[in-house]
Design an enzyme around this catalytic site. Structure first.
Site, short mmCIF file in Angstrom:
data_model
loop_
_atom_site.label_atom_id
_atom_site.label_comp_id
_atom_site.label_asym_id
_atom_site.label_seq_id
_atom_site.Cartn_x
_atom_site.Cartn_y
_atom_site.Cartn_z
N LYS A 182 13.08 -13.00 1.71
CA LYS A 182 12.27 -14.13 1.23
C LYS A 182 11.30 -13.57 0.20
O LYS A 182 10.24 -13.08 0.55
CB LYS A 182 11.53 -14.75 2.41
CG LYS A 182 11.24 -16.24 2.32
CD LYS A 182 10.64 -16.72 1.03
CE LYS A 182 9.15 -16.89 1.11
NZ LYS A 182 8.52 -16.94 -0.22
N GLU A 256 2.52 -4.57 5.86
CA GLU A 256 1.78 -3.87 4.80
C GLU A 256 0.91 -4.94 4.15
O GLU A 256 1.41 -5.83 3.45
CB GLU A 256 2.75 -3.23 3.81
CG GLU A 256 3.60 -2.16 4.50
CD GLU A 256 4.55 -1.41 3.60
OE1 GLU A 256 4.80 -1.87 2.46
OE2 GLU A 256 5.05 -0.37 4.02
N CYS A 290 -1.62 -3.03 -4.56
CA CYS A 290 -2.38 -2.99 -3.31
C CYS A 290 -3.16 -1.69 -3.18
O CYS A 290 -4.15 -1.63 -2.46
CB CYS A 290 -1.45 -3.16 -2.12
SG CYS A 290 -0.10 -1.97 -2.15
N GLU A 388 -10.95 -8.42 -1.48
CA GLU A 388 -9.86 -8.01 -2.36
C GLU A 388 -9.73 -9.00 -3.52
O GLU A 388 -9.41 -10.17 -3.29
CB GLU A 388 -8.54 -7.96 -1.57
CG GLU A 388 -7.39 -7.43 -2.39
CD GLU A 388 -6.06 -7.44 -1.64
OE1 GLU A 388 -5.77 -8.41 -0.92
OE2 GLU A 388 -5.31 -6.46 -1.79
P1 NAD Z 1 1.02 -13.73 0.34
O1 NAD Z 1 0.69 -13.27 1.70
O2 NAD Z 1 0.37 -14.95 -0.18
O3 NAD Z 1 2.59 -13.98 0.21
C1 NAD Z 1 3.53 -12.99 0.55
C2 NAD Z 1 4.81 -13.65 1.01
O4 NAD Z 1 4.58 -14.36 2.22
C3 NAD Z 1 5.37 -14.67 0.03
O5 NAD Z 1 6.76 -14.52 -0.02
C4 NAD Z 1 4.97 -16.00 0.67
O6 NAD Z 1 5.81 -17.07 0.32
C5 NAD Z 1 5.12 -15.67 2.13
N1 NAD Z 1 4.37 -16.54 3.04
C6 NAD Z 1 3.28 -17.31 2.77
N2 NAD Z 1 2.88 -17.97 3.89
C7 NAD Z 1 3.73 -17.59 4.87
C8 NAD Z 1 3.83 -17.89 6.27
N3 NAD Z 1 2.97 -18.72 6.88
N4 NAD Z 1 4.80 -17.31 6.99
C9 NAD Z 1 5.67 -16.43 6.41
N5 NAD Z 1 5.63 -16.11 5.10
C10 NAD Z 1 4.67 -16.68 4.35
O7 NAD Z 1 0.73 -12.48 -0.60
P2 NAD Z 1 0.79 -12.43 -2.21
O8 NAD Z 1 -0.37 -13.20 -2.76
O9 NAD Z 1 2.16 -12.78 -2.63
O10 NAD Z 1 0.58 -10.87 -2.48
C11 NAD Z 1 -0.65 -10.24 -2.67
C12 NAD Z 1 -1.09 -9.54 -1.40
O11 NAD Z 1 -0.13 -8.57 -1.00
C13 NAD Z 1 -2.39 -8.77 -1.57
O12 NAD Z 1 -3.21 -9.01 -0.47
C14 NAD Z 1 -1.93 -7.30 -1.59
O13 NAD Z 1 -2.89 -6.37 -1.18
C15 NAD Z 1 -0.79 -7.36 -0.65
N6 NAD Z 1 0.09 -6.21 -0.84
C16 NAD Z 1 0.06 -5.20 0.08
C17 NAD Z 1 0.86 -4.06 -0.10
C18 NAD Z 1 0.85 -2.93 0.90
O14 NAD Z 1 1.70 -2.06 0.80
N7 NAD Z 1 -0.06 -2.89 1.85
C19 NAD Z 1 1.68 -3.97 -1.22
C20 NAD Z 1 1.67 -5.02 -2.14
C21 NAD Z 1 0.87 -6.14 -1.94
#
Ligand code: NAD
Length: 484
Positions: A182, A256, A290, A388
């Site tokens: 997804k 993550e 991140c 963040e």
């Molecule tokens: P997000 O959490 O908004 O979305 C991530 C994914 O989750 C998307 O595919 C989204 O559609 C899905 N999603 C949303 N609601 C959901 C739910 N209720 N159940 C299941 N899936 C759901 O994150 P984003 O805005 O796409 O990405 C940015 C974030 O990712 C930042 O916080 C960043 O720090 C983090 N990030 C962390 C790492 C790491 O390795 N720790 C790496 C990259 C990004």
């Protein structure tokens, strides 16, 4: 099917049981280029029914040919996936840049090569995995065998779309699982292509499935009793929702999550090195990594020198067309994210911060561009210092003693990564051991070896991935005891 010309997007459909398909209810949404606001194509909008269909395909395939395939053969196919990614590097890099707004050179040198490396690495690594065994005197021999977990949901964010998806996809497949991917609704294109590449490389149908869509589609994966594990990268708050939804089925979870990483410059630092790398750790990928070090702490003795040099270098950065070679900062990923980052600039103004660079949306830009921003003069408890922002924005604070900086560095709910600059070896070890983060870099940043544990502590994640840690997550162990 997904092949397209340079500089145009693709329509993204789900990939289920070896075929591209539309949503059962026909729903789609639009995908656009954040650097130009132009439409790139349509994306199938997955609902629970589509996710269930993909899970059914993955479940049907989970005890099939892929799991039973000899290890060498499976490894060869995964290696081929890596090769095909490299063969299609230009096309994939263009799609990644059109989707995210990141510079094309970055997609070509980081995102796509690393996606290929994820496959090459795990194709090799899987052949080296041994097993634990213990001889208990003359009583018994115990040995543990690894089995795939089953159906794994891979839910990913938009910042490094293909890199992060393959970081999970490659080990999940290497361990013999079947998957439902997804990708983020904001960046659906490269995941669409990777599904086809997996089939072209010889992965049997039903093993790799993909459903596009919003949180609803991700939630359907967490809710399902037929998904055995979820590997998620994204925001901390989404991780909480996934954990809650996964509780009734007691899935394995690997998270993550977000970070607010410190970048500490001690008096003994090599300032030239620290400045050059801090440019990257602050503004690479528009600060949408991140691991970016967005909380910068500088010791008093080098504060003026470091800040002056960082400001000078930041002002030289080229912002603009992601397709131009000289661009260092492209557009942020979407209108929603642009508004979020700009809202923090307003907060910084209200909190009496001083902008040494940036502090504004890039004037006359065709898309969602924000000037690289350095803010000083904020309190350590400012929201800009604690939350963040995930954009081209850093805050700088001055400190005098190790104790003072350590206290501030660890005074956060996050614990993903930290960087420090010092030429004092004892200081480096002393501080590294005290920092509450999953990764600490000394005199470098974003230097990765895929064998090492990757992940965060506190609200930045659960579990570690990389090398043996990935195999621990994507497999189950059965301990077998033989009475001697
Ligand atoms: P997000 O959490 O908004 O979305 C991530 C994914 O989750 C998307 O595919 C989204 O559609 C899905 N999603 C949303 N609601 C959901 C739910 N209720 N159940 C299941 N899936 C759901 O994150 P984003 O805005 O796409 O990405 C940015 C974030 O990712 C930042 O916080 C960043 O720090 C983090 N990030 C962390 C790492 C790491 O390795 N720790 C790496 C990259 C990004």
């Amino acid at each position: 099917m997904t092949q397209k010309n340079n500089q145009t997007g693709i329509d993204c459909r789900h990939y289920i049981d070896g075929k591209y398909v539309d949503s059962i209810n026909g729903a789609v949404f639009e995908n656009s280029n954040p650097a130009t606001k132009e439409k790139l194509g349509t994306v199938a909008k997955g609902s629970k029914e589509d996710v269930d269909k993909a899970i059914t395909a993955a479940k049907r395939a989970k005890d099939g040919e892929w799991k039973k395939m000899p290890m060498r053969e499976r490894s060869k196919i995964l290696r081929k996936v890596g090769d095909l990614i490299l063969e299609r590097l230009d096309e994939l890099a263009m799609l990644e840049t059109l989707d995210t707004g990141k510079p094309l050179w970055l997609s070509k040198t980081l995102d796509i090569p690393r996606a290929a490396h994820n496959f090459h690495f795990f194709a090799d690594y899987m052949t080296t995995i041994g097993q634990e065994s213990y001889q208990q005197d003359e009583v018994a021999l115990h040995y543990a065998v690894r089995k795939p977990v089953g159906v794994v949901g891979l839910i990913n964010p938009w910042n490094l779309p293909l890199l992060l998806m393959t970081w999970k996809l490659a080990p999940a497949l290497a361990a013999g699982n079947t998957v439902v991917m997804k990708p983020s609704e904001v960046t659906p294109m490269t995941a669409t292509v990777i599904a086809e590449i997996c089939t072209d490389a010889g992965i049997p149908k039903g093993v790799v499935n993909l459903v596009h869509g919003f949180g609803e589609a991700g939630a359907a994966l967490s809710d399902s009793q037929d998904v055995d594990a979820i590997a998620f990268t994204g925001e901390t708050i989404t991780g909480t929702a996934i954990m809650k939804a996964s509780a009734p089925s007691l899935k394995k979870l690997s998270f993550e999550l977000g970070g607010k990483n410190p970048n500490i410059i001690f008096d003994s630092a090599d300032i030239e090195d620290a400045v050059e790398t801090s440019i990257r750790s602050s503004f690479l990928n528009q600060g949408e990594v991140c691991l970016c070090g967005s909380r910068v702490y500088v010791q008093k003795g080098v504060y003026d020198e470091f800040v002056d040099k960082l400001v000078k270098r930041t002002k030289e950065l080229k912002i603009g067309d992601p397709l131009a070679d000289e661009t260092f900062v492209g557009s942020v990923v979407s209108e929603e994210h642009y508004n979020k980052v700009l809202s923090y600039l307003e907060i910084a103004k209200e909190e009496q911060g001083t902008f040494l660079t940036g502090g504004r949306a890039t004037p006359n830009a065709p898309g969602y561009f924000i000037d690289p921003t350095i803010i000083v003069g904020l309190d350590k408890d400012s929201r800009c210092v604690r939350e963040e922002i995930f954009g081209p924005v850093i805050t700088i604070l001055l400190f005098e003693t190790e104790e003072e900086v350590l206290k501030q560095v660890n005074d956060t709910t996050y614990g993903l990564a930290a960087t420090m600059w010092t030429q004092d070896l004892k200081q480096a070890h002393r501080i590294a051991a005290e920092i509450e983060a999953g990764i600490v870099w000394i005199n470098t940043w974003f230097l990765r070896d895929l064998r090492t544990p990757f992940g965060g502590m506190k609200h930045s994640g659960i579990g570690r991935e990389g090398g043996a840690h990935s195999f621990d997550f994507y497999t189950e162990l059965t301990n077998i005891t033989v009475k001697l």
